[in-house]
Design a protein around this motif. Structure first.
Motif, PDB file in Angstrom:
ATOM      1  N   PHE A 130       6.175   7.450  -2.781  1.00 60.95           N
ATOM      2  CA  PHE A 130       6.708   7.870  -1.494  1.00 60.95           C
ATOM      3  C   PHE A 130       8.233   7.837  -1.449  1.00 60.95           C
ATOM      4  O   PHE A 130       8.827   8.264  -0.464  1.00 60.95           O
ATOM      5  N   GLY A 131       8.859   7.317  -2.483  1.00 61.90           N
ATOM      6  CA  GLY A 131      10.310   7.277  -2.534  1.00 61.90           C
ATOM      7  C   GLY A 131      10.939   6.234  -1.637  1.00 61.90           C
ATOM      8  O   GLY A 131      12.140   6.298  -1.352  1.00 61.90           O
ATOM      9  N   ILE A 132      10.153   5.259  -1.175  1.00 61.01           N
ATOM     10  CA  ILE A 132      10.648   4.194  -0.307  1.00 61.01           C
ATOM     11  C   ILE A 132      10.736   2.907  -1.116  1.00 61.01           C
ATOM     12  O   ILE A 132       9.775   2.553  -1.821  1.00 61.01           O
ATOM     13  N   PRO A 133      11.853   2.183  -1.059  1.00 60.23           N
ATOM     14  CA  PRO A 133      11.921   0.897  -1.763  1.00 60.23           C
ATOM     15  C   PRO A 133      10.816  -0.038  -1.286  1.00 60.23           C
ATOM     16  O   PRO A 133      10.660  -0.262  -0.080  1.00 60.23           O
ATOM     17  N   MET A 164       0.797  -1.218   0.000  1.00 61.67           N
ATOM     18  CA  MET A 164       0.000   0.000   0.000  1.00 61.67           C
ATOM     19  C   MET A 164       0.834   1.275   0.000  1.00 61.67           C
ATOM     20  O   MET A 164       0.304   2.365  -0.167  1.00 61.67           O
ATOM     21  N   VAL A 165       2.135   1.153   0.225  1.00 63.01           N
ATOM     22  CA  VAL A 165       3.028   2.309   0.139  1.00 63.01           C
ATOM     23  C   VAL A 165       3.692   2.268  -1.238  1.00 63.01           C
ATOM     24  O   VAL A 165       4.628   1.512  -1.462  1.00 63.01           O
ATOM     25  N   ARG A 189       4.646   3.077 -11.641  1.00 64.66           N
ATOM     26  CA  ARG A 189       5.921   2.578 -12.160  1.00 64.66           C
ATOM     27  C   ARG A 189       5.933   2.545 -13.685  1.00 64.66           C
ATOM     28  O   ARG A 189       6.891   2.084 -14.292  1.00 64.66           O
ATOM     29  N   GLY A 190       4.849   2.985 -14.305  1.00 63.75           N
ATOM     30  CA  GLY A 190       4.759   2.969 -15.762  1.00 63.75           C
ATOM     31  C   GLY A 190       4.517   1.592 -16.334  1.00 63.75           C
ATOM     32  O   GLY A 190       4.876   1.321 -17.478  1.00 63.75           O
TER      33      GLY A 190
END
Length: 270
Positions: A201-204, A196-197, A233-234
């Protein structure tokens, strides 16, 4: 008297591995499905998420695959946390009840007990999800016709079930190492972070990849469901990527059980 004393079934020691596993699974299912907490926690989380379904407005769609896929996404968004929470204490239940020595003295064996616990207790904990899904399909059928039913069954199998199987397997095995309290904290953190993140958010995170457990890839590839993290993510998932996502979850569930069986066998050689 001879007839009365005659065995009607072979003793446990004479049964095969699969028969022992089925017997253990039946016992675990009946024990777990009767627990009120299983129904209250799992159905409560489903109701909490579906009380305000997301994305807004999709419930008015007449595209049945899209409609069912987004309902499936709402189902699987929170309820796996509940499934993991109520399953976490099954691993150490025998130890808490001081039954380890008694169970070790039976001819059933570690493998059938572990796999029977995973299959039976896991199926019992997933039962409230299946019941709620059947109720939803009944409601959607009344509004949109019987065409909802085959689409709904396929969506449950492809979107909802793999993640629940994965969480069930982990919840029966990992608490052997961590204990139930730490595991519950961990499964909550994993589900939020891993599913869900999103990448925004720039978190792996595995969210938006084939290795997430929330079913976004099969929902998008086969049912035209709304894409969130994958689109960030395209990525527009293909059928092959959807198969990869499901296969990854099922293989991880199998690997978790096999590794746990190996560890328990080495701890308690017989």
């Amino acid at each position: 008297m001879t007839t009365v004393l005659q065995r009607t079934t072979p003793p446990t020691a004479a049964r095969g591995w699969w028969a022992k596993t089925v017997a253990a699974a039946r016992y675990e299912y009946l024990m777990q499905v009767r627990r009120p907490a299983v129904w209250v926690v799992v159905l409560g989380l489903i109701a909490l998420r579906c009380a305000s379904p997301f994305p807004p407005g999709f419930t008015s769609s007449t595209d049945l695959p899209f409609l069912v896929a987004d309902w499936a996404g709402n189902f699987v968004m929170l309820c796996p946390i509940g499934v993991g929470a109520v399953l976490a204490d099954r691993a150490r239940r025998e130890s808490r009840l001081e039954l380890n020595d008694l169970l070790a003295s039976t001819p059933t064996g570690i493998g059938p007990r572990l796999w029977g616990k995973a299959i039976g207790a896991g199926a019992a904990t997933i039962t409230p999800v299946a019941v709620a899904w059947v109720g939803l399909l009944g409601y959607l059928t009344a509004r949109h016709g019987a065409g909802v039913i085959p689409v709904g069954l396929a969506a449950f199998a492809a979107i909802v079930l793999p993640g629940l199987v994965f969480i069930s397997a982990c919840s029966v095995t990992v608490p052997y190492l961590t204990g139930p309290v730490l595991y519950r904290i961990g499964v909550f953190g994993y589900w939020i972070w891993g599913n869900m993140v999103g990448p925004r958010f720039g978190i792996p995170t595995p969210a938006g990849t084939p290795f997430e457990a929330i079913g976004e890839y099969p929902a998008g590839a086969w049912f035209h469901g709304t894409l969130f993290d994958a689109r960030q993510r395209g990525i527009t998932p293909t059928g092959g990527e959807a198969v990869l996502s499901i296969a990854f979850l099922l293989l991880m569930a199998l690997a978790t059980l096999m590794i746990t069986q190996l560890v328990l066998t080495r701890r308690n050689p017989s």
